[in-house]
Scaffold this active site. Structure first.
Site, PDB file in Angstrom:
ATOM      1  N   ASP A 194       0.829  -1.209   0.000  1.00  0.00           N
ATOM      2  CA  ASP A 194       0.000   0.000   0.000  1.00  0.00           C
ATOM      3  C   ASP A 194       0.865   1.262   0.000  1.00  0.00           C
ATOM      4  O   ASP A 194       1.866   1.330   0.730  1.00  0.00           O
ATOM      5  CB  ASP A 194      -0.872  -0.036   1.263  1.00  0.00           C
ATOM      6  CG  ASP A 194      -1.968   0.993   1.244  1.00  0.00           C
ATOM      7  OD1 ASP A 194      -2.910   0.815   0.464  1.00  0.00           O
ATOM      8  OD2 ASP A 194      -1.888   1.968   2.014  1.00  0.00           O
ATOM      9  N   GLU A 250      14.989 -14.092   2.099  1.00  0.00           N
ATOM     10  CA  GLU A 250      15.311 -15.120   3.123  1.00  0.00           C
ATOM     11  C   GLU A 250      14.330 -16.287   3.026  1.00  0.00           C
ATOM     12  O   GLU A 250      14.582 -17.371   3.518  1.00  0.00           O
ATOM     13  CB  GLU A 250      15.168 -14.528   4.542  1.00  0.00           C
ATOM     14  CG  GLU A 250      16.162 -13.464   4.905  1.00  0.00           C
ATOM     15  CD  GLU A 250      15.721 -12.695   6.178  1.00  0.00           C
ATOM     16  OE1 GLU A 250      14.896 -13.200   6.965  1.00  0.00           O
ATOM     17  OE2 GLU A 250      16.226 -11.558   6.352  1.00  0.00           O
TER      18      GLU A 250
HETATM   19  C1  NOJ Z   1      -4.335   2.918  -1.001  1.00  0.00           C
HETATM   20  C2  NOJ Z   1      -5.398   1.886  -0.906  1.00  0.00           C
HETATM   21  O1  NOJ Z   1      -5.541   1.227  -2.140  1.00  0.00           O
HETATM   22  C3  NOJ Z   1      -6.654   2.591  -0.457  1.00  0.00           C
HETATM   23  O2  NOJ Z   1      -7.787   1.779  -0.534  1.00  0.00           O
HETATM   24  C4  NOJ Z   1      -6.429   3.098   0.930  1.00  0.00           C
HETATM   25  O3  NOJ Z   1      -7.555   3.858   1.337  1.00  0.00           O
HETATM   26  C5  NOJ Z   1      -5.186   3.981   1.019  1.00  0.00           C
HETATM   27  N1  NOJ Z   1      -4.071   3.446   0.307  1.00  0.00           N
HETATM   28  C6  NOJ Z   1      -4.753   4.185   2.438  1.00  0.00           C
HETATM   29  O4  NOJ Z   1      -4.236   2.999   2.962  1.00  0.00           O
END
Ligand code: NOJ
Ligand code: CA
Length: 532
Positions: A194, A250
């Site tokens: 993310d 790893e």
């Molecule tokens: C990107 C994710 O795809 C989204 O759904 C999320 O709200 C934000 N990052 C924050 O984590």
């Protein structure tokens, strides 16, 4: 040289809350995914990426984590997660979790402790300042939020309840890499990462410069009149990609797929040097705003081939849980969607499909004021029409509606009175069961092309060469691996096409009328063909 599995695979994204509800509470869950593994095996995608299902207050539907090594009870238990890993492996598939490394929830014990005083052992685990600088969050407005316990401000790149961790603190890095190790030791095959390019912020907290750009775009994440110079893509983040990769190494060959907003040069820095020693893959979000023309895709492919050459592998993605569903860009035209996915599954890439895309699930308009997604609530005073005009899906509830399995109540997603989000009213025609019975449906087209992709090495790992001298509106390319060769012809035009083409043998056609004779081919309107 033979490629690692993660460069040859195909990815199917599951949004667990919307996939299948096994215990009648209206919320999709891990047992729900388990019960649909036969469907997924038949579909043919080899890797399942599952959006977060860890402990969370669900303020951002799981992207706000309060414990990285526990499962949110509404999704199931640790046993369910382990069983899911085991069952997916039994079927010869891979499973990828979603790692939100940049921020936790404000409900995480680490943050509660960090916020409690300026002197506690975790006081430096997040980014605290006496005074905010000018930085804006990715969702607009200052990303600094006051905590009265410390009389200081903490930094959130995304929403106020998602405080950023401080990776300059070695203890933070260690606990997060330990969380990664925890899941790898349980057999997980890798992670989708993310907002990975946000991990490090400028050490000196220098103010971001002014820019005229109002809204962030897929290729330029700056916005709200501020260039994200010190909040995104810091050199330490590129280095961290390699560090994370070393941890994964790893445990063998693990997939690391970065969510990286920005241009391709930046994304490339996360993939490491020539040997691809950083993240193994990065999304290319530029293509989320695709135009349905042969010219657009010819140019896109050429750009990607130049920017992400072998041994790197691009990821082709047309939709996800944050953006408009791909078919929305096609006027919900199922014929066009078949051609789009035929391209996605045959071009040189790891294709990434969002749940429901295989049956042509469409966006479902919903009100901003009552949204479960926190973003539209933030913009509830702005008329949604304005966002529609610039093609932005602000209300992500619209693309997260329950999977449409069959014609029964709640589209077969749940036997609860009410699903967590409304089911699209088109579920009686757009559903897995109905489309399974139709040989020419989008679903069966994707299954058929996936089958060819899995069988043909040239499609999974071969080179790509563009064909020239094709009629206007027709896109063609050759995929080659050693002495195996596959030719793909795609007609993006409404007009049918007939042209001279010295071909070999047709192994797949999109429409019954599409045909290849010895020295010519015929493609229907939006028709396509695979030749061997
Ligand atoms: C990107 C994710 O795809 C989204 O759904 C999320 O709200 C934000 N990052 C924050 O984590
Ligand atoms: Ca449930």
């Amino acid at each position: 040289m033979t490629k690692s599995w993660y460069h040859k695979t195909s990815i199917y994204q599951i949004y667990p809350r919307s996939f299948y509800d096994s215990n009648h509470d209206g919320i999709g869950d891990l047992k729900g995914i388990l019960s649909k593994l036969d469907y997924l095996t038949e579909l043919g995608f080899e890797t399942l990426w599952i959006s977060p299902f860890f402990s969370s207050p669900q303020a951002d539907l799981g992207y706000d984590i309060s414990s990285y090594t526990d499962i949110a009870p509404e999704y199931g238990s640790m046993d369910d997660a382990l069983l899911l890993i085991e069952e997916i492996h039994k079927r010869g598939m891979k499973i990828v979790f979603d790692m939100v490394m940049n921020h936790t929830s404000t409900e995480h014990e680490w943050f509660k402790e960090s916020r409690s005083s300026r002197t506690n052992p975790k006081a430096d685990w997040y980014l605290w300042r006496d005074k905010p600088n000018n930085w804006k969050s990715m969702t607009g407005g200052s990303g600094w939020h006051y905590a009265k316990e410390r009389g200081q401000y903490f930094w959130s790149s995304f929403l106020p309840f998602q405080p950023d961790l401080n990776y300059r603190n070695p203890e933070v890095k260690k606990v997060m890499l330990d969380a990664v190790r925890f899941w790898l030791s349980k057999g997980v095959d890798g992670f989708r990462l993310d907002i990975f390019n946000v991990i490090y912020k400028d050490a000196e907290f220098r103010d971001n410069p002014f820019t005229f750009q109002l809204a962030p775009t897929e290729t330029n994440p700056s916005g709200f009149f501020q260039e994200a110079k010190y909040t995104l893509n810091q050199p330490e983040s590129f280095a961290f990609a390699k560090e994370l990769r070393a941890v994964c190494d790893e445990f063998g060959e693990k997939l690391l797929l970065g969510e990286i907003s920005g241009d391709r040069e930046t994304a490339q820095k996360f993939l490491g040097t020539k040997t691809n020693d950083g993240l193994t893959l990065a999304f290319d979000f530029d293509m989320l705003t695709f135009k349905f023309t042969a010219e657009y895709f010819r140019e896109l492919i050429q750009k990607i081939e130049a920017h992400v050459p072998d041994p790197f592998m691009p990821v082709y993605v047309f939709g996800n849980h944050d953006r408009r569903r791909s078919i929305d860009r096609l006027g919900n035209d199922l014929q066009k969607a078949k051609l789009l996915h035929m391209l996605q599954l045959t071009v040189r890439c790891v294709p990434c499909l969002y749940y429901g895309e295989e049956i042509g699930m469409t966006n479902l308009k919903q009100s901003f004021a009552t949204a479960l997604d926190p973003i539209p609530r933030k913009f509830k005073h702005i008329p949604p029409l304005l966002f529609d005009m610039i093609g932005l899906t602000i209300n992500r509830d619209e693309v997260r509606t329950p999977m449409q399995w069959d014609e029964t109540a709640n589209a077969g997603f749940s036997s609860a009175q009410k699903a967590w989000l409304p089911v699209h009213k088109n579920y009686k025609t757009i559903n897995v069961e109905t489309e399974s019975e139709d040989e020419n449906s989008l679903l069966n087209t994707i299954r058929a092309v996936m089958k060819i992709r899995v069988e043909e090495k040239s499609l999974r790992e071969g080179t790509l060469e563009m064909l020239t001298d094709l009629p206007n509106g027709v896109l063609g390319y050759i995929r080659k691996f050693e002495d195996e060769k596959i030719i793909i012809l795609l007609n993006f035009d409404k007009k049918e096409k007939q042209f001279e083409f010295e071909n070999t043998h047709c192994i797949f056609k999109l429409f019954p009328k599409d045909k290849a004779a010895k020295k010519s081919v015929y493609l229907s309107s939006f028709g396509g063909m695979i030749l061997k």
